[in-house]
Scaffold this active site. Structure first.
Site, PDB file in Angstrom:
ATOM      1  N   GLU A 137      48.007  42.944  47.146  1.00 49.37           N
ATOM      2  CA  GLU A 137      47.302  43.574  46.020  1.00 49.37           C
ATOM      3  C   GLU A 137      48.009  44.872  45.618  1.00 49.37           C
ATOM      4  O   GLU A 137      48.379  45.678  46.480  1.00 49.37           O
ATOM      5  CB  GLU A 137      45.870  43.869  46.443  1.00 49.37           C
ATOM      6  CG  GLU A 137      45.031  44.620  45.419  1.00 49.37           C
ATOM      7  CD  GLU A 137      43.680  45.046  45.969  1.00 49.37           C
ATOM      8  OE1 GLU A 137      42.823  45.434  45.165  1.00 49.37           O
ATOM      9  OE2 GLU A 137      43.490  44.981  47.208  1.00 49.37           O
ATOM     10  N   CYS A 159      41.318  40.855  47.482  1.00 52.00           N
ATOM     11  CA  CYS A 159      40.615  41.718  48.427  1.00 52.00           C
ATOM     12  C   CYS A 159      39.171  41.291  48.654  1.00 52.00           C
ATOM     13  O   CYS A 159      38.904  40.241  49.222  1.00 52.00           O
ATOM     14  CB  CYS A 159      40.715  43.176  47.954  1.00 52.00           C
ATOM     15  SG  CYS A 159      40.282  44.364  49.248  1.00 52.00           S
ATOM     16  N   LYS A 218      41.289  39.977  38.621  1.00 51.94           N
ATOM     17  CA  LYS A 218      40.169  40.065  39.556  1.00 51.94           C
ATOM     18  C   LYS A 218      38.850  40.120  38.800  1.00 51.94           C
ATOM     19  O   LYS A 218      38.700  40.864  37.832  1.00 51.94           O
ATOM     20  CB  LYS A 218      40.331  41.298  40.445  1.00 51.94           C
ATOM     21  CG  LYS A 218      39.288  41.400  41.555  1.00 51.94           C
ATOM     22  CD  LYS A 218      39.551  42.598  42.446  1.00 51.94           C
ATOM     23  CE  LYS A 218      38.537  42.657  43.593  1.00 51.94           C
ATOM     24  NZ  LYS A 218      38.745  43.827  44.457  1.00 51.94           N
TER      25      LYS A 218
END
Length: 494
Positions: A261, A370, A320
């Site tokens: 990330e 994440c 995301k």
């Protein structure tokens, strides 16, 4: 809560200690029997408690659980978020109070329903606990960390994951704890029968294959740059960070190379085209592709926490969707928090739901970033059209704490629920390859710079959990509580 002498009654202190002890049942210790003991003690305390008393017992159990288990929030806020330590401590405490409110509500709810000791211990308390966990995964965008079911990863009860997900495993864990409590209290050997059946069925389910291999294995490299959070966005560190990842990628012969990330700590359009061409050339040389985490600014000015593909396949993007409150976006009415935190890129936009998997290296890769892999139903939806799960993370935010190991445990359960391999590429660890049975096949040591190369098999097919999500566990829990309340009311009328 206090007795007439102004002291906290031992029953509440015992609940708090049991909750704190339960943390050892989760990763990195992972001693599941301790979860059974802690929840059996909680059930013992709740067995005859009034609704008000039950709320405080379960609330303090939650305060122990979250106070010990998510203490890394303080590290994120103070060490890396720039918040003054006293304010960070207060914010962490209030966060734990919020989480414990859900466990307290579960205690109150089960106590409101009249029932016998066995039904309460083995059905109603587990049902109320599952509803509390499920609500905690939704309210204020959700924080489904330390759900009881995660503790059974790697133990017989994990066999229920492909059927009912983590909440089904939570129900099984508390139900088993209730049976053991009843066994200790009544000392009737017959109670061992459902205990053995529950464990034997779970162990049997662990050996079922819900998905089938798709194509030949592909060689994958997971890169771990080991860039400290305090260094990540420093301009004088930028060139070294890029060189580290370019070198690791160029030294690999893998068909799919995965960077963590925000591995490239500038917006995609600000990164030198020559550098992107260098990464792309490394992927093309292996007749494959590369996935890299990078912030992305859209045409309308919104920016996203994204993953972009480079290589033989057409360039693709994943944005995301499930953002971390205060870390990645600021909720309405909380803009003042920006004055207390120093977080680069702290107000991302949400990506569109139902983004298709990325077609790279002959695989269909469902990417999540994440915190997103904490939401099993969303991961299950994305996995339906994918052959492989990939999580990219920057867990450096949490320092040297319990969080990286807990996050790896969550990733293991996502693999089990979906019957897919799950690859985790992280900045500082834990970078790992996880089999579809949840086993960690290979991993890199934390806080090292390195490359993990593994042969990865894609899979197709759907587990029952992928088709139905969390609803069977939630509806069954509601039905149990409703049925018990109905039966109790009928008996009162007689």
């Amino acid at each position: 809560m206090e007795n007439k002498w102004g002291q906290i009654p031992p029953i509440y202190f015992g609940a708090f200690v049991a909750g704190a002890a339960a943390v050892l049942a989760f990763a990195p210790t992972g001693f599941f029997p301790l979860a059974l003991l802690a929840f059996a003690w909680l059930i013992h305390l709740l067995a005859d408690a009034s609704p008000r008393r039950a709320f405080w017992i379960a609330f303090l159990f939650g305060m122990g659980l979250f106070g010990a288990g998510v203490s890394w929030v303080y590290i994120s806020l103070s060490q890396f978020g720039g918040m003054a330590p006293p304010l960070a401590a207060l914010a962490t405490f209030l966060f734990c109070v919020l989480l414990a409110a859900f466990t307290g509500a579960a205690g109150w709810l089960q106590a409101r329903v009249p029932a016998g000791a066995v039904v309460r211990a083995c059905l109603l308390i587990p049902a109320a606990w599952v509803l509390g966990e499920w609500l905690r995964s939704w309210v204020l965008t959700g924080f489904p960390w330390l759900s009881a079911g995660y503790a059974s990863t790697g133990w017989p009860l994990q066999g229920y994951a492909p059927l009912a997900g983590v909440f089904g495993m939570s129900f099984a864990t508390l139900s088993l704890a209730g049976m053991l409590w009843r066994l200790a209290r009544a000392r009737k050997p017959l109670i061992l029968v459902p205990v053995v059946l529950l464990l034997a069925a779970g162990e049997g389910l662990r050996h079922l294959d819900w998905t089938t291999p798709a194509g030949e294995p592909v060689r994958v490299a997971l890169l771990q740059g080991n860039v400290g959070q305090e260094l990540k966005f420093r301009p004088d560190r930028y060139a070294l960070t890029l060189e580290t990842y370019a070198r690791l990628a160029e030294e690999s012969q893998a068909q799919l190379v995965i960077l963590p990330e925000t591995a490239l700590p500038r917006f995609l359009h600000q990164i030198e085209p020559a550098y992107l061409a260098r990464l792309e050339a490394a992927a093309r040389r292996n007749n494959g592709d590369l996935l890299v985490g990078v912030p992305f600014r859209g045409a309308e000015g919104d920016f996203y926490n994204s993953v972009v593909s480079l290589g033989t396949a057409p360039r693709q993007l994943y944005h995301k969707t499930h953002l971390v409150p205060f870390g990645e976006f600021i909720p309405p009415l909380f803009g003042w928090i920006n004055r207390l935190l120093v977080i680069p890129l702290g107000n991302f936009a949400r990506g569109a739901p139902d983004q298709p998997p990325l077609a790279v290296a002959g695989q269909r890769v469902a990417v999540n970033v994440c915190y997103e892999d904490a939401f099993g139903d969303a991961i299950g939806d994305g996995a339906a059209s994918a052959t492989l799960l990939v999580n990219v993370s920057n867990v450096a935010w949490f320092g040297d704490s319990l969080a990286p190991a807990q996050h790896l445990q969550i990733a293991r359960l996502r693999a089990i629920e979906t019957g897919r391999m799950h690859l985790a590429a992280t900045n500082t660890g834990v970078t790992a390859a996880i089999g579809r049975d949840g086993a960690v096949l290979a991993r890199l040591p934390q806080y090292t710079t390195g490359r993990l190369e593994v042969a990865v098999q894609g899979y197709t097919g759907a587990t029952p959990y992928m088709r139905l999500g969390d609803w069977p566990a939630v509806i069954a829990s509601l039905a149990l509580l409703a049925a018990a309340a109905f039966v109790a009311r009928r008996r009162q009328r007689r």
